[in-house]
Design a protein around this motif. Structure first.
Motif, PDB file in Angstrom:
ATOM      1  N   PRO A  67       8.621   3.340   1.566  1.00 43.68           N
ATOM      2  CA  PRO A  67       7.431   2.977   2.060  1.00 43.68           C
ATOM      3  C   PRO A  67       6.509   2.215   1.260  1.00 43.68           C
ATOM      4  N   VAL A  68       5.555   1.282   1.727  1.00 44.82           N
ATOM      5  CA  VAL A  68       4.813   0.383   1.029  1.00 44.82           C
ATOM      6  C   VAL A  68       3.418   1.141   1.601  1.00 44.82           C
ATOM      7  N   TRP A  69       2.261   0.685   0.397  1.00 46.37           N
ATOM      8  CA  TRP A  69       0.732   1.558   0.602  1.00 46.37           C
ATOM      9  C   TRP A  69      -0.019   0.104   0.811  1.00 46.37           C
ATOM     10  N   PHE A  70      -1.420   0.198   1.671  1.00 46.50           N
ATOM     11  CA  PHE A  70      -1.885  -1.160   1.645  1.00 46.50           C
ATOM     12  C   PHE A  70      -3.302  -0.001   1.501  1.00 46.50           C
ATOM     13  N   LEU A  96       2.275   1.019 -11.697  1.00 45.30           N
ATOM     14  CA  LEU A  96       3.144   0.146 -10.408  1.00 45.30           C
ATOM     15  C   LEU A  96       2.408  -1.359 -10.225  1.00 45.30           C
ATOM     16  N   ARG A  97       3.702  -1.693 -10.310  1.00 47.41           N
ATOM     17  CA  ARG A  97       3.655  -3.157  -9.599  1.00 47.41           C
ATOM     18  C   ARG A  97       3.101  -3.642  -8.662  1.00 47.41           C
ATOM     19  N   PRO A  98       1.512  -4.544  -8.195  1.00 46.08           N
ATOM     20  CA  PRO A  98       1.738  -4.966  -6.992  1.00 46.08           C
ATOM     21  C   PRO A  98       2.355  -5.545  -6.325  1.00 46.08           C
ATOM     22  N   LEU A  99       2.744  -5.473  -4.709  1.00 46.35           N
ATOM     23  CA  LEU A  99       3.273  -6.663  -4.067  1.00 46.35           C
ATOM     24  C   LEU A  99       2.400  -7.718  -3.851  1.00 46.35           C
ATOM     25  N   ALA A 100       1.605  -7.557  -3.448  1.00 43.97           N
ATOM     26  CA  ALA A 100       0.406  -8.390  -2.969  1.00 43.97           C
ATOM     27  C   ALA A 100      -1.008  -7.957  -3.332  1.00 43.97           C
ATOM     28  N   VAL A 101      -2.134  -8.647  -3.531  1.00 42.78           N
ATOM     29  CA  VAL A 101      -3.336  -8.442  -3.780  1.00 42.78           C
ATOM     30  C   VAL A 101      -4.663  -9.366  -3.354  1.00 42.78           C
ATOM     31  N   ASP A 102      -5.141  -9.212  -2.660  1.00 46.26           N
ATOM     32  CA  ASP A 102      -6.121  -9.764  -2.605  1.00 46.26           C
ATOM     33  C   ASP A 102      -7.528 -10.052  -2.511  1.00 46.26           C
ATOM     34  N   ALA A 103      -7.713 -10.151  -4.164  1.00 40.27           N
ATOM     35  CA  ALA A 103      -8.879 -10.386  -4.788  1.00 40.27           C
ATOM     36  C   ALA A 103     -10.338 -10.172  -3.645  1.00 40.27           C
ATOM     37  N   GLY A 104     -10.225 -10.908  -3.041  1.00 37.89           N
ATOM     38  CA  GLY A 104     -12.127 -11.030  -2.406  1.00 37.89           C
ATOM     39  C   GLY A 104     -12.460 -10.893  -1.155  1.00 37.89           C
ATOM     40  N   HIS A 105     -10.883 -10.180  -0.889  1.00 37.21           N
ATOM     41  CA  HIS A 105     -11.576  -8.955   0.038  1.00 37.21           C
ATOM     42  C   HIS A 105     -10.714  -7.104  -0.223  1.00 37.21           C
ATOM     43  N   SER A 108      -4.811  -4.469  -1.267  1.00 34.18           N
ATOM     44  CA  SER A 108      -4.135  -4.375  -2.338  1.00 34.18           C
ATOM     45  C   SER A 108      -2.930  -3.492  -1.650  1.00 34.18           C
ATOM     46  N   LEU A 109      -1.425  -4.173  -1.775  1.00 32.21           N
ATOM     47  CA  LEU A 109      -0.404  -3.329  -1.324  1.00 32.21           C
ATOM     48  C   LEU A 109       0.297  -3.472  -2.355  1.00 32.21           C
ATOM     49  N   LEU A 110       1.018  -1.777  -2.626  1.00 31.39           N
ATOM     50  CA  LEU A 110       1.458  -1.437  -3.724  1.00 31.39           C
ATOM     51  C   LEU A 110       3.198  -0.868  -3.140  1.00 31.39           C
ATOM     52  N   PRO A 111       3.912  -0.777  -4.096  1.00 34.95           N
ATOM     53  CA  PRO A 111       5.321   0.004  -3.732  1.00 34.95           C
ATOM     54  C   PRO A 111       4.981   1.328  -3.638  1.00 34.95           C
ATOM     55  N   ASP A 112       5.342   1.904  -3.358  1.00 35.32           N
ATOM     56  CA  ASP A 112       5.834   3.658  -3.151  1.00 35.32           C
ATOM     57  C   ASP A 112       6.269   3.912  -4.763  1.00 35.32           C
ATOM     58  N   GLY A 113       5.582   5.192  -5.085  1.00 41.34           N
ATOM     59  CA  GLY A 113       5.574   5.297  -6.322  1.00 41.34           C
ATOM     60  C   GLY A 113       6.398   6.424  -6.679  1.00 41.34           C
ATOM     61  N   GLY A 114       6.944   7.487  -5.863  1.00 44.47           N
ATOM     62  CA  GLY A 114       7.799   8.421  -6.073  1.00 44.47           C
ATOM     63  C   GLY A 114       6.709   9.764  -5.827  1.00 44.47           C
ATOM     64  N   PRO A 115       7.421  11.137  -6.031  1.00 50.94           N
ATOM     65  CA  PRO A 115       6.778  12.247  -6.293  1.00 50.94           C
ATOM     66  C   PRO A 115       5.027  12.327  -6.944  1.00 50.94           C
ATOM     67  N   LEU A 116       4.147  12.678  -5.927  1.00 49.49           N
ATOM     68  CA  LEU A 116       3.254  13.139  -7.134  1.00 49.49           C
ATOM     69  C   LEU A 116       3.608  14.891  -7.647  1.00 49.49           C
TER      70      LEU A 116
END
Length: 329
Positions: A67-70, A96-105, A108-116
């Motif tokens: 999954p990815v995370w908004f 993590l390296r974001p998949l995308a960032v909208d600074a104005g809003h 951010s959209l992030l990849p899954d980082g694995g287990p906490l």
């Protein structure tokens, strides 16, 4: 992208967030769909939203993959997306390296980082906590030359000499504090000024303080590997204040006798700043005390209109400072 989602409000059933706005939700779904397509991904199920007073996050299933995370931050922590993107360039092994960032809003959209880290199976020995603190301190040490750039991203900056003035603003800005709380804050003010003066005189340079680093704020994808995330409470200030939260969590697990080991593991990357071991340890003790103010500052920054929360946060910090709250280090 399918415009339905499961919503979890936790213990905040009446919380009002942007998620309640149909137009805002539509913008989010359109933005996420566009970003997924740009990475060759597509939705693989029903997203799950976590609506909280401090953010809106969404777990987005991806067909054939993780999954990815908004995440949507409120204005006071909208710097988190740009900060995460910058950290992925400066210290890529730690974040993590974001998949995308909208600074104005503030999105951010992030990849899954694995287990906490908190979900690590079995008994976790203290040395694993030493490893995660050493890695985190190395990241902070590497970011020292970036302090101005970090502040330029919008991360709040609070040099130690300015902490007493910040304390004064915290007191003056909370009209719902009662007379006893104000009197206690006033009595603490001289000691706080002395602690800050001594800590500043030791000369440890400012860096990034996560301010809320606990087991749920870092991934542990494998032995010796840790990924730090959730930077919305961050401040550019004395780095050693960061030790307080994880050290307290470890102390709850293993008892206070573990704290000297954790302290020394954390301080190892800082031995090149020109201070003796005794001076570094003294700096930790002073920064530990100042860290008691971090939660109150964070809550009043993120929720300036939450009059009911501010006295609780301030009173808690006050109690910690009054007792000396010095770790057995």
């Amino acid at each position: 992208m399918e415009r339905t989602a499961e919503v979890d409000r936790g213990t905040y059933p009446d919380v009002v967030t942007p998620w309640e706005q149909e137009a805002w939700r539509g913008q989010v779904f359109d933005w996420v769909a566009g970003q997924l397509a740009g990475h060759g991904l597509r939705l693989g199920g029903v997203p799950r939203v976590r609506a909280r007073p401090w953010s809106v996050t969404m777990r987005i299933p991806v067909a054939g993959g993780a999954p990815v995370w908004f995440k949507a931050n409120p204005p006071a922590s909208a710097f988190e997306g740009p900060l995460t993107a910058a950290l992925s360039r400066w210290v890529p092994e730690h974040v993590l390296r974001p998949l995308a960032v909208d600074a104005g809003h503030g999105w951010s959209l992030l990849p899954d980082g694995g287990p906490l880290f908190r979900d690590t199976p079995g008994d976790v020995p203290p040395r694993v906590w030493e490893e995660l603190l050493t890695g985190y301190a190395r990241m902070q040490r590497a970011l020292v030359p970036r302090a101005d750039e970090l502040a330029g991203l919008g991360v709040p900056r609070l040099p130690v000499p300015e902490v007493p003035a910040s304390f004064d603003r915290l007191r003056a800005g909370n009209g719902s504090l009662d007379a006893d709380q104000r009197a206690r804050l006033d009595a603490l003010r001289p000691r706080l000024a002395d602690w800050c003066a001594e800590l500043a005189s030791l000369g440890v340079p400012d860096s990034l303080d996560h301010a809320d680093l606990h087991e749920g704020q870092l991934f542990h994808p494998g032995p010796g590997r840790f990924t730090y995330f959730d930077w919305g409470d961050s401040v550019v200030s004395h780095p050693f204040a960061s030790l307080r939260v994880p050290a307290q969590r470890a102390c709850e697990r293993y008892g206070p006798e573990v704290l000297p080991r954790l302290r020394d593991a954390y301080l190892e990357p800082w031995t090149d700043v020109g201070l003796s071991a005794a001076e570094l340890r003294r700096a930790v003790r002073l920064a530990w005390r100042l860290g008691a103010l971090g939660r109150a500052r964070s809550w009043t920054r993120l929720f300036p209109s939450a009059a009911s929360a501010a006295p609780t946060a301030v009173a808690g910090a006050c109690s910690l400072l009054e007792t000396g709250d010095t770790p057995p280090l």
